[in-house]
Design an enzyme around this catalytic site. Sequence first.
Site, mmCIF file in Angstrom:
data_model
loop_
_atom_site.group_PDB
_atom_site.id
_atom_site.type_symbol
_atom_site.label_atom_id
_atom_site.label_comp_id
_atom_site.label_asym_id
_atom_site.label_seq_id
_atom_site.Cartn_x
_atom_site.Cartn_y
_atom_site.Cartn_z
ATOM 1 N N GLU A 1 0.825 -1.210 0.000
ATOM 2 C CA GLU A 1 0.000 0.000 0.000
ATOM 3 C C GLU A 1 0.860 1.261 0.000
ATOM 4 O OE1 GLU A 1 -3.068 -0.125 -0.629
ATOM 5 O OE2 GLU A 1 -3.307 -2.284 -0.376
ATOM 6 N N GLU B 1 -0.963 -2.296 -9.523
ATOM 7 C CA GLU B 1 -0.934 -3.329 -8.490
ATOM 8 C C GLU B 1 0.348 -4.150 -8.562
ATOM 9 O OE1 GLU B 1 -3.049 -3.861 -5.944
ATOM 10 O OE2 GLU B 1 -3.991 -1.995 -6.586
#
Length: 267
Positions: free
Chosen positions: A126, A188
């Site tokens: 993250e 991602e």
Amino acid sequence: MPWMKKVGACALMLAVAGCSTSPTGRSQLTLMSESDLSQMGAQAFAQYQQELPTVGGSQLNYVQCVTTAVVNVLPPEQRQQNWQVKVFESEDANAFALPGGYVGVNTGLLDVATNQDQLATVIGHEIGHVLAHHANERASTESATQLGMSVVGAALGSQGIAGSDQMMAAMGMGAQYGILLPFSRSHESEADTIGLNLMAEAGFDPQASIALWQNMSNAGGGQPPEWMSTHPSHGSRIAGLEADMANANSLYQQAQSAGRSPNCKAP
């Protein structure tokens, strides 16, 4: 065609105005200022706290410990931010990091990430999004796509081209599945790489990243076909992590030699 020249000129102006490079060397389109993104991050973090109850005690201390260890190996500019960490009461196995230095972890994730190394996998991932300016790039790409479609739509209408509505609808689908979704999947995968290196540099075992995504897969929850999803499949993520593992193991060994060995107590 004249309208094609307009689209080309628009694309050139955007490319010149917002060209940058991600931490992995990938070219990016970033049109927003970091101060604006930090403000948006603060607003989103405040809103999230209004929508879900927060949890303190041992769970917060645990997440704070892992986050601090990862933050300590960030580049100076990001490391010196006043990072804020919250744990939210939610069964969703999820976490996030926002521009401006905000980290949130749901209690549901703590049931899937079963040790500090697996939790560091998610937090590193993250924070990797923040380091790579993915929020900026995502918003910039969507804005550029919408602008380009508006220019084309106006040009088609002015030319009186038959079937222009159907052409615009087809372009919209093409933008969604050919540009925006693949772009998000690339984010991602890039965050996986950055996060893997961050956790290893911080002294967390990068091999735990494989176990984490195996846990995620075993936890259930259907995924759409990869080409229709904003996230890679669990199998693709594991394959990507395995491909980057040699470098991560080297960073992990260096961290161990330097005395970086976190000891965050799981609740």
